[in-house]
Design a protein around this motif. Structure first.
Motif, PDB file in Angstrom:
ATOM      1  N   PHE A  68     -11.204  -1.444  -8.304  1.00  0.00           N
ATOM      2  CA  PHE A  68      -9.928  -0.804  -8.888  1.00  0.00           C
ATOM      3  C   PHE A  68      -9.252  -0.948  -7.195  1.00  0.00           C
ATOM      4  CE2 PHE A  68      -9.867   2.124 -11.384  1.00  0.00           C
ATOM      5  CZ  PHE A  68     -10.493   2.042 -12.058  1.00  0.00           C
ATOM      6  N   GLY A  69      -8.105  -1.920  -7.222  1.00  0.00           N
ATOM      7  CA  GLY A  69      -7.778  -1.671  -5.865  1.00  0.00           C
ATOM      8  C   GLY A  69      -7.404  -0.544  -5.382  1.00  0.00           C
ATOM      9  N   GLN A  70      -6.427  -0.827  -3.770  1.00  0.00           N
ATOM     10  CA  GLN A  70      -6.752   0.693  -3.015  1.00  0.00           C
ATOM     11  C   GLN A  70      -5.806   1.191  -3.607  1.00  0.00           C
ATOM     12  OE1 GLN A  70      -5.733  -2.758  -2.505  1.00  0.00           O
ATOM     13  NE2 GLN A  70      -4.836  -2.850  -0.282  1.00  0.00           N
ATOM     14  N   GLY A  71      -4.951   0.627  -4.019  1.00  0.00           N
ATOM     15  CA  GLY A  71      -4.129   2.174  -4.653  1.00  0.00           C
ATOM     16  C   GLY A  71      -2.179   1.840  -3.765  1.00  0.00           C
ATOM     17  N   THR A  72      -1.445   2.279  -4.454  1.00  0.00           N
ATOM     18  CA  THR A  72       0.270   2.404  -3.712  1.00  0.00           C
ATOM     19  C   THR A  72       0.178   3.747  -4.307  1.00  0.00           C
ATOM     20  OG1 THR A  72       0.042  -0.475  -4.229  1.00  0.00           O
ATOM     21  CG2 THR A  72       2.229   0.933  -4.151  1.00  0.00           C
ATOM     22  N   ARG A  73       1.088   4.436  -2.822  1.00  0.00           N
ATOM     23  CA  ARG A  73       1.511   4.910  -2.500  1.00  0.00           C
ATOM     24  C   ARG A  73       2.871   5.415  -2.491  1.00  0.00           C
ATOM     25  NH1 ARG A  73       0.351  11.046  -2.253  1.00  0.00           N
ATOM     26  NH2 ARG A  73      -1.497  10.564  -1.084  1.00  0.00           N
TER      27      ARG A  73
ATOM     28  N   LYS B 107       0.528  -0.890   0.396  1.00  0.00           N
ATOM     29  CA  LYS B 107      -0.257  -0.197  -0.593  1.00  0.00           C
ATOM     30  C   LYS B 107       1.040   1.305   0.383  1.00  0.00           C
ATOM     31  CE  LYS B 107      -4.467  -1.937   2.123  1.00  0.00           C
ATOM     32  NZ  LYS B 107      -3.697  -3.304   2.524  1.00  0.00           N
ATOM     33  N   PHE B 108       2.054   0.795   0.591  1.00  0.00           N
ATOM     34  CA  PHE B 108       2.502   2.113   0.185  1.00  0.00           C
ATOM     35  C   PHE B 108       4.086   2.335   0.236  1.00  0.00           C
ATOM     36  CE2 PHE B 108      -0.462   5.451   2.412  1.00  0.00           C
ATOM     37  CZ  PHE B 108      -0.670   4.296   3.434  1.00  0.00           C
TER      38      PHE B 108
ATOM     39  N   GLN C 259      -1.884   7.745 -10.985  1.00  0.00           N
ATOM     40  CA  GLN C 259      -2.408   9.071 -10.218  1.00  0.00           C
ATOM     41  C   GLN C 259      -1.381  10.003 -10.052  1.00  0.00           C
ATOM     42  OE1 GLN C 259      -5.533   8.817  -8.027  1.00  0.00           O
ATOM     43  NE2 GLN C 259      -6.158  10.682  -8.463  1.00  0.00           N
TER      44      GLN C 259
ATOM     45  N   TYR D  93      -3.355   1.769 -13.610  1.00  0.00           N
ATOM     46  CA  TYR D  93      -2.513   3.337 -14.035  1.00  0.00           C
ATOM     47  C   TYR D  93      -2.228   4.137 -13.200  1.00  0.00           C
ATOM     48  CZ  TYR D  93      -6.798   2.713 -16.906  1.00  0.00           C
ATOM     49  OH  TYR D  93      -7.798   2.295 -17.757  1.00  0.00           O
TER      50      TYR D  93
ATOM     51  N   PHE E 222      -2.672   2.593  -9.051  1.00  0.00           N
ATOM     52  CA  PHE E 222      -3.420   1.941  -8.897  1.00  0.00           C
ATOM     53  C   PHE E 222      -3.997   0.481 -10.189  1.00  0.00           C
ATOM     54  CE2 PHE E 222      -6.599   3.873  -6.258  1.00  0.00           C
ATOM     55  CZ  PHE E 222      -6.176   5.294  -6.702  1.00  0.00           C
TER      56      PHE E 222
END
Lengths: 111, 115
Positions: free
Chosen positions: A102-107, A9-10, A37, A35, A90
């Motif tokens: 969508f997944g929860q995103g990776t920062r 996730k991070f 963002q 993707y 994402f």
């Protein structure tokens, strides 16, 4: 009923380091996407896959590689990270005539 | 290649009022889908509403409705009775119906709800 799961996730990387982001979906979807963002730019397509063993370039593919060895997994690799790759990533999956999930995103921060 | 344009980077609305978010797109295809996604601070992408291009009737989901003008290539989102939980970034997206199903996104509109 997990849907689309992204790992990690991070992450903080140093310039020049490599890493792999994992996307896993449990819906048996054919199509998967990565993707990025960035503020003011919306989501831009990096690479995508229309089935197991296939990959294709999207809008901003430079500096990234992908693999789809198993239908449920889509991996995004950074071989030599650069500060310009600092972003939120994402993963998404879909099927014909179905909404995208969508997944929860990776920062990711590259310093 | 398809493009999606959201010309309003930020919008604000009084709680309980109505707000309309604009979206235009460019395509040479006749069969496609259009979407509005909501992204709250949690970062999760949440589908708000979906429109199929071959359907003339505008899609509606509770307080959310669209005004789909195919000839003008316009796809606006109307939020009625705005609530504090509607505060988020909203993305308009286009999906081709010809083989790869990939989504093309606009740059987003940040919606603020004023109590």
């Amino acid at each position: 009923n997990a849907g689309v799961t992204q790992t990690p996730k991070f992450r903080v990387l140093k310039t020049g380091q490599s890493m792999t982001l994992l996307c896993a979906q449990d819906m048996n979807h054919e199509y998967m996407y990565w993707y990025r963002q960035d503020p003011g730019m919306g989501l831009r397509l990096i690479h995508y896959s229309v089935g197991e063993g296939t990959t294709a370039k999207g809008e901003v593919p430079d500096g990234y590689n992908v693999s789809r060895l198993k239908k449920q997994n889509f991996l995004l690799g950074l071989e030599s990270a650069a500060p310009s790759q600092t972003s939120v990533y994402f993963c998404a999956s879909t099927e014909w005539d179905t909404e995208a999930f969508f997944g929860q995103g990776t920062r990711l921060t590259v310093v | 290649a398809q493009t999606v344009t959201q010309s309003q980077p930020e919008m604000s609305v009084q709680e309980a009022e109505t707000v309309t978010l604009s979206c235009t797109y460019d395509t040479s295809e006749s069969d496609y889908y259009l979407f509005w996604y909501k992204q709250p601070p949690s970062r999760q992408m949440i589908l708000v509403i979906r429109q199929e291009a071959y359907k003339q009737q505008n899609a509606t989901e509770n307080r959310f409705s669209v005004n789909f003008q195919k000839a003008a290539k316009s796809f606006s989102l109307k939020i009625s009775d705005s609530q504090l939980g509607d505060a988020a970034m909203y993305f308009c997206a286009y999906q081709s119906n010809f083989g790869n199903e990939k989504l093309t996104f606009g740059t987003g509109t940040r919606l603020t709800i004023i109590p």
